[in-house]
Write a protein that holds these residues in place. Structure first.
Motif, mmCIF file in Angstrom:
data_model
loop_
_atom_site.group_PDB
_atom_site.id
_atom_site.type_symbol
_atom_site.label_atom_id
_atom_site.label_comp_id
_atom_site.label_asym_id
_atom_site.label_seq_id
_atom_site.Cartn_x
_atom_site.Cartn_y
_atom_site.Cartn_z
ATOM 1 N N THR A 66 0.846 -1.198 0.000
ATOM 2 C CA THR A 66 0.000 0.000 0.000
ATOM 3 C C THR A 66 0.877 1.243 0.000
ATOM 4 N N THR A 67 0.588 2.153 -0.934
ATOM 5 C CA THR A 67 1.392 3.368 -1.065
ATOM 6 C C THR A 67 0.613 4.605 -0.632
ATOM 7 N N ASN A 68 1.360 5.619 -0.264
ATOM 8 C CA ASN A 68 0.785 6.903 0.133
ATOM 9 C C ASN A 68 1.734 7.987 -0.354
ATOM 10 N N TYR A 69 1.169 9.023 -0.992
ATOM 11 C CA TYR A 69 1.981 10.093 -1.556
ATOM 12 C C TYR A 69 1.509 11.459 -1.071
ATOM 13 N N ALA A 70 2.457 12.371 -0.941
ATOM 14 C CA ALA A 70 2.084 13.761 -0.732
ATOM 15 C C ALA A 70 1.382 14.260 -1.989
ATOM 16 N N ASN A 71 0.411 15.136 -1.828
ATOM 17 C CA ASN A 71 -0.332 15.650 -2.986
ATOM 18 C C ASN A 71 0.599 16.312 -4.001
ATOM 19 N N SER A 72 1.647 16.928 -3.496
ATOM 20 C CA SER A 72 2.547 17.678 -4.370
ATOM 21 C C SER A 72 3.360 16.792 -5.314
ATOM 22 N N VAL A 73 3.421 15.489 -5.038
ATOM 23 C CA VAL A 73 4.232 14.604 -5.875
ATOM 24 C C VAL A 73 3.401 13.541 -6.586
ATOM 25 N N LYS A 74 2.109 13.484 -6.316
ATOM 26 C CA LYS A 74 1.257 12.484 -6.948
ATOM 27 C C LYS A 74 1.303 12.619 -8.467
ATOM 28 N N GLY A 75 1.450 11.473 -9.115
ATOM 29 C CA GLY A 75 1.517 11.474 -10.566
ATOM 30 C C GLY A 75 2.905 11.725 -11.126
ATOM 31 N N ARG A 76 3.831 12.137 -10.272
ATOM 32 C CA ARG A 76 5.205 12.394 -10.733
ATOM 33 C C ARG A 76 6.211 11.438 -10.087
ATOM 34 N N PHE A 77 5.969 11.072 -8.851
ATOM 35 C CA PHE A 77 6.881 10.193 -8.114
ATOM 36 C C PHE A 77 6.246 8.815 -7.951
ATOM 37 N N THR A 78 7.092 7.798 -7.947
ATOM 38 C CA THR A 78 6.633 6.436 -7.712
ATOM 39 C C THR A 78 7.550 5.755 -6.704
ATOM 40 N N ILE A 79 6.950 5.201 -5.667
ATOM 41 C CA ILE A 79 7.720 4.486 -4.658
ATOM 42 C C ILE A 79 7.523 2.989 -4.852
ATOM 43 N N SER A 80 8.602 2.241 -4.654
ATOM 44 C CA SER A 80 8.525 0.791 -4.741
ATOM 45 C C SER A 80 9.505 0.198 -3.727
ATOM 46 N N ALA A 81 9.277 -1.053 -3.394
ATOM 47 C CA ALA A 81 10.127 -1.703 -2.405
ATOM 48 C C ALA A 81 10.372 -3.154 -2.776
ATOM 49 N N ASP A 82 11.497 -3.667 -2.356
ATOM 50 C CA ASP A 82 11.810 -5.084 -2.482
ATOM 51 C C ASP A 82 11.947 -5.621 -1.059
ATOM 52 N N ASN A 83 10.920 -6.313 -0.598
ATOM 53 C CA ASN A 83 10.912 -6.776 0.787
ATOM 54 C C ASN A 83 11.976 -7.841 1.049
ATOM 55 N N THR A 84 12.367 -8.559 0.022
ATOM 56 C CA THR A 84 13.374 -9.609 0.214
ATOM 57 C C THR A 84 14.767 -9.015 0.408
#
Length: 119
Positions: A56-74
């Motif tokens: 589940t992701t959450n973004y500041a309004n100022s970066v929505k649509g421009r920034f993408t967060i991802s993670a590798d849990n392993t």
């Protein structure tokens, strides 16, 4: 002890892209949230984006649509893809995680990496 190693900051022109990466290591049993905050001199540190272990992701309004967060849990890594950068994105970006170590969940912060958007 949780160590966060950040990389990827730098100077970029407006409209350009950068990728920030962060790897967590050390003595912890689990991580349930990873994310990025940023801070400019004289202002409070602000949330940029977070991602939970379930994705589940959450973004500041100022970066929505421009920034993408991802993670590798392993690998306990988190990446922030930043596109269409603006001068107002200039800040020190801090990686942060919420990790279980010892007997409780605690927040941990990286040293920060500078992002400068300027022509």
């Amino acid at each position: 002890q949780v160590h966060l190693e950040e990389s990827g900051g730098g100077l970029v022109q407006p409209g350009g892209s950068l990728r920030l990466s962060c790897a967590a290591s050390g003595n912890f049993q689990a991580i349930n949230v990873m994310g990025w905050h940023r801070q400019v001199p004289g202002k409070q540190r602000e949330l940029v984006a977070t991602i939970t272990k379930s994705g589940t992701t959450n973004y500041a309004n100022s970066v929505k649509g421009r920034f993408t967060i991802s993670a590798d849990n392993t690998k306990n890594t988190v990446t922030l893809e930043m596109n269409s950068l603006k001068p107002e994105d200039t800040a020190v970006y801090y990686c942060n995680v919420r990790a279980f170590s010892g007997d409780d969940w605690r927040p941990h912060w990286g040293q920060g990496t500078q992002v400068t958007v300027s022509s």
